[in-house]
Design a protein around this motif. Structure first.
Motif, PDB file in Angstrom:
ATOM      1  N   ASP A  41       4.434  33.274  -4.942  1.00  0.00           N
ATOM      2  CA  ASP A  41       5.439  32.540  -5.714  1.00  0.00           C
ATOM      3  C   ASP A  41       6.645  33.400  -6.094  1.00  0.00           C
ATOM      4  O   ASP A  41       7.788  32.952  -5.986  1.00  0.00           O
ATOM      5  N   PHE A  75      15.019  30.228  -5.428  1.00  0.00           N
ATOM      6  CA  PHE A  75      15.233  28.815  -5.729  1.00  0.00           C
ATOM      7  C   PHE A  75      16.536  28.645  -6.498  1.00  0.00           C
ATOM      8  O   PHE A  75      16.893  29.487  -7.335  1.00  0.00           O
ATOM      9  N   THR A  93      16.573  23.184  -9.599  1.00  0.00           N
ATOM     10  CA  THR A  93      15.337  22.554  -9.155  1.00  0.00           C
ATOM     11  C   THR A  93      14.320  22.721 -10.277  1.00  0.00           C
ATOM     12  O   THR A  93      14.158  23.826 -10.807  1.00  0.00           O
ATOM     13  N   CYS A 129       7.574  22.279 -11.369  1.00  0.00           N
ATOM     14  CA  CYS A 129       6.584  23.356 -11.235  1.00  0.00           C
ATOM     15  C   CYS A 129       7.215  24.734 -11.347  1.00  0.00           C
ATOM     16  O   CYS A 129       6.881  25.656 -10.575  1.00  0.00           O
ATOM     17  N   ARG A 130       8.148  24.886 -12.298  1.00  0.00           N
ATOM     18  CA  ARG A 130       8.785  26.187 -12.513  1.00  0.00           C
ATOM     19  C   ARG A 130       8.807  26.496 -14.004  1.00  0.00           C
ATOM     20  O   ARG A 130       9.112  25.616 -14.824  1.00  0.00           O
ATOM     21  N   GLN A 156       2.072  22.262  -4.382  1.00  0.00           N
ATOM     22  CA  GLN A 156       3.268  22.195  -5.215  1.00  0.00           C
ATOM     23  C   GLN A 156       4.277  23.261  -4.806  1.00  0.00           C
ATOM     24  O   GLN A 156       5.478  22.991  -4.712  1.00  0.00           O
ATOM     25  N   ASN A 172       7.963  22.743  -2.762  1.00  0.00           N
ATOM     26  CA  ASN A 172       9.234  23.295  -3.233  1.00  0.00           C
ATOM     27  C   ASN A 172       9.892  24.171  -2.168  1.00  0.00           C
ATOM     28  O   ASN A 172      11.112  24.166  -2.010  1.00  0.00           O
ATOM     29  N   HIS A 225      13.493  23.450  -0.531  1.00  0.00           N
ATOM     30  CA  HIS A 225      14.488  24.483  -0.824  1.00  0.00           C
ATOM     31  C   HIS A 225      15.554  24.499   0.267  1.00  0.00           C
ATOM     32  O   HIS A 225      16.728  24.824   0.005  1.00  0.00           O
ATOM     33  N   ASP A 261      18.025  22.004  -0.809  1.00  0.00           N
ATOM     34  CA  ASP A 261      18.802  22.529  -1.939  1.00  0.00           C
ATOM     35  C   ASP A 261      19.944  23.415  -1.445  1.00  0.00           C
ATOM     36  O   ASP A 261      21.091  23.285  -1.890  1.00  0.00           O
ATOM     37  N   ARG A 291      17.283  18.527  -8.431  1.00  0.00           N
ATOM     38  CA  ARG A 291      16.092  17.995  -7.764  1.00  0.00           C
ATOM     39  C   ARG A 291      14.856  18.254  -8.614  1.00  0.00           C
ATOM     40  O   ARG A 291      14.710  19.314  -9.222  1.00  0.00           O
ATOM     41  N   TYR A 292      13.961  17.250  -8.632  1.00  0.00           N
ATOM     42  CA  TYR A 292      12.629  17.412  -9.206  1.00  0.00           C
ATOM     43  C   TYR A 292      11.638  16.985  -8.126  1.00  0.00           C
ATOM     44  O   TYR A 292      11.454  15.799  -7.878  1.00  0.00           O
ATOM     45  N   MET A 293      11.037  17.967  -7.458  1.00  0.00           N
ATOM     46  CA  MET A 293      10.174  17.747  -6.302  1.00  0.00           C
ATOM     47  C   MET A 293      10.923  16.923  -5.252  1.00  0.00           C
ATOM     48  O   MET A 293      11.933  17.372  -4.739  1.00  0.00           O
TER      49      MET A 293
END
Length: 273
Positions: free
Chosen positions: A10, A17, A21, A24-25, A113, A117, A121, A124, A138-140
């Motif tokens: 991660d 990232f 976004t 899950c962060r 998850q 992402n 990405h 993004d 963005r959310y997922m």
């Protein structure tokens, strides 16, 4: 095993990232995403006098993730053969025998998850650095672009859909659209569980409806001695935490005060002990 893998890889992507976004962060989440979306709406209205939003999400996102593409993206940053062997085995666990183009990762897995992402990405970076859209978040698999020029957003939509199809093998679902967001009582941006205007926000109507039904069910279970007040309190505080990030004082009062919670009879309390 999955926890150890995520803890290992991660950090490789965390610093890469984009800021906007939110899934899950650490330090992000739905509330931060809703705050940012409203800030975009307010800034656009203040500077241009009108607001349009491209609101989109990916059709059947998790089942549509292409294994080969995901592996290639991961190999850009991970070189350890043992780690790649483990990652490949997790990704391939959903592949069907004989499928020439396996797709899909399990919903709910901790690694899924992160993989999801990593996959988007690419989108993004395309939107932020190739299209140079500043007001994108963005959310997922749920994302939005805020702007003042409707024609421009239609072009952005075409560019995004072409990119998703050509590079990631994805497509936007049928709910994807471009619409104006009115300053107060007109249409809102429905995003991350809230209906968001430049001036205020509300929770979605179905959220309040679900909570009303849940309150009635919890009151019945509490009366029957089948749940404790601590459990009831935990559910109520969780919903208040969500609703409290919107203009919902009167709504919260109505929802929480409409249902009486009567303690179970003494004989039921004694049996529970």
């Amino acid at each position: 095993m999955q926890h150890a893998l995520v803890e290992t890889i991660d950090p490789i992507w965390a610093s890469r990232f984009i800021f906007d976004t939110y899934a899950c962060r650490p330090g992000k989440g739905t509330h931060a995403g809703a705050d940012r979306a409203q800030a975009f709406l307010r800034a656009t209205l203040r500077e241009h006098g009108q607001v349009f939003v491209l609101k989109a999400d990916i059709a059947k996102y998790f089942p549509s993730i292409c294994h080969d593409v995901l592996k290639r993206l991961i190999r850009r940053r991970v070189a350890c053969s043992d780690t790649l062997w483990l990652i490949d085995n997790i990704i391939d666990s959903t592949a069907e025998a004989g499928d020439p183009l396996p797709r899909g990762i399990p919903i709910g897995n901790l690694t899924s998850q992160l993989f999801a992402n990593i996959y988007l990405h690419e989108l993004d970076e395309f939107v932020k650095f190739d299209l140079r859209e500043k007001q994108y978040l963005r959310y997922m698999d749920d994302f939005a672009v805020v702007g003042h020029d409707k024609a421009h957003l239609h072009q952005v939509r075409r560019d995004i859909e072409d990119f998703l199809h050509a590079r990631l093998g994805l497509r936007c679902n049928h709910k994807t659209q471009i619409f104006p967001v009115a300053p107060s009582n007109g249409r809102a941006l429905d995003f991350l569980g809230y209906r968001i205007w430049p001036t205020h926000r509300k929770i979605r109507k179905d959220s309040a409806g679900r909570m009303r039904r849940k309150m009635k069910r919890m009151a019945r279970l509490y009366r029957e001695g089948k749940t404790t007040w601590d459990q009831v309190h935990q559910v109520i505080m969780s919903w208040i935490g969500h609703a409290g990030h919107a203009n919902t004082y009167k709504l919260r009062t109505r929802v929480l005060c409409d249902v009486p919670f009567i303690p179970p009879p003494l004989e039921v309390q004694r049996r529970a002990k």
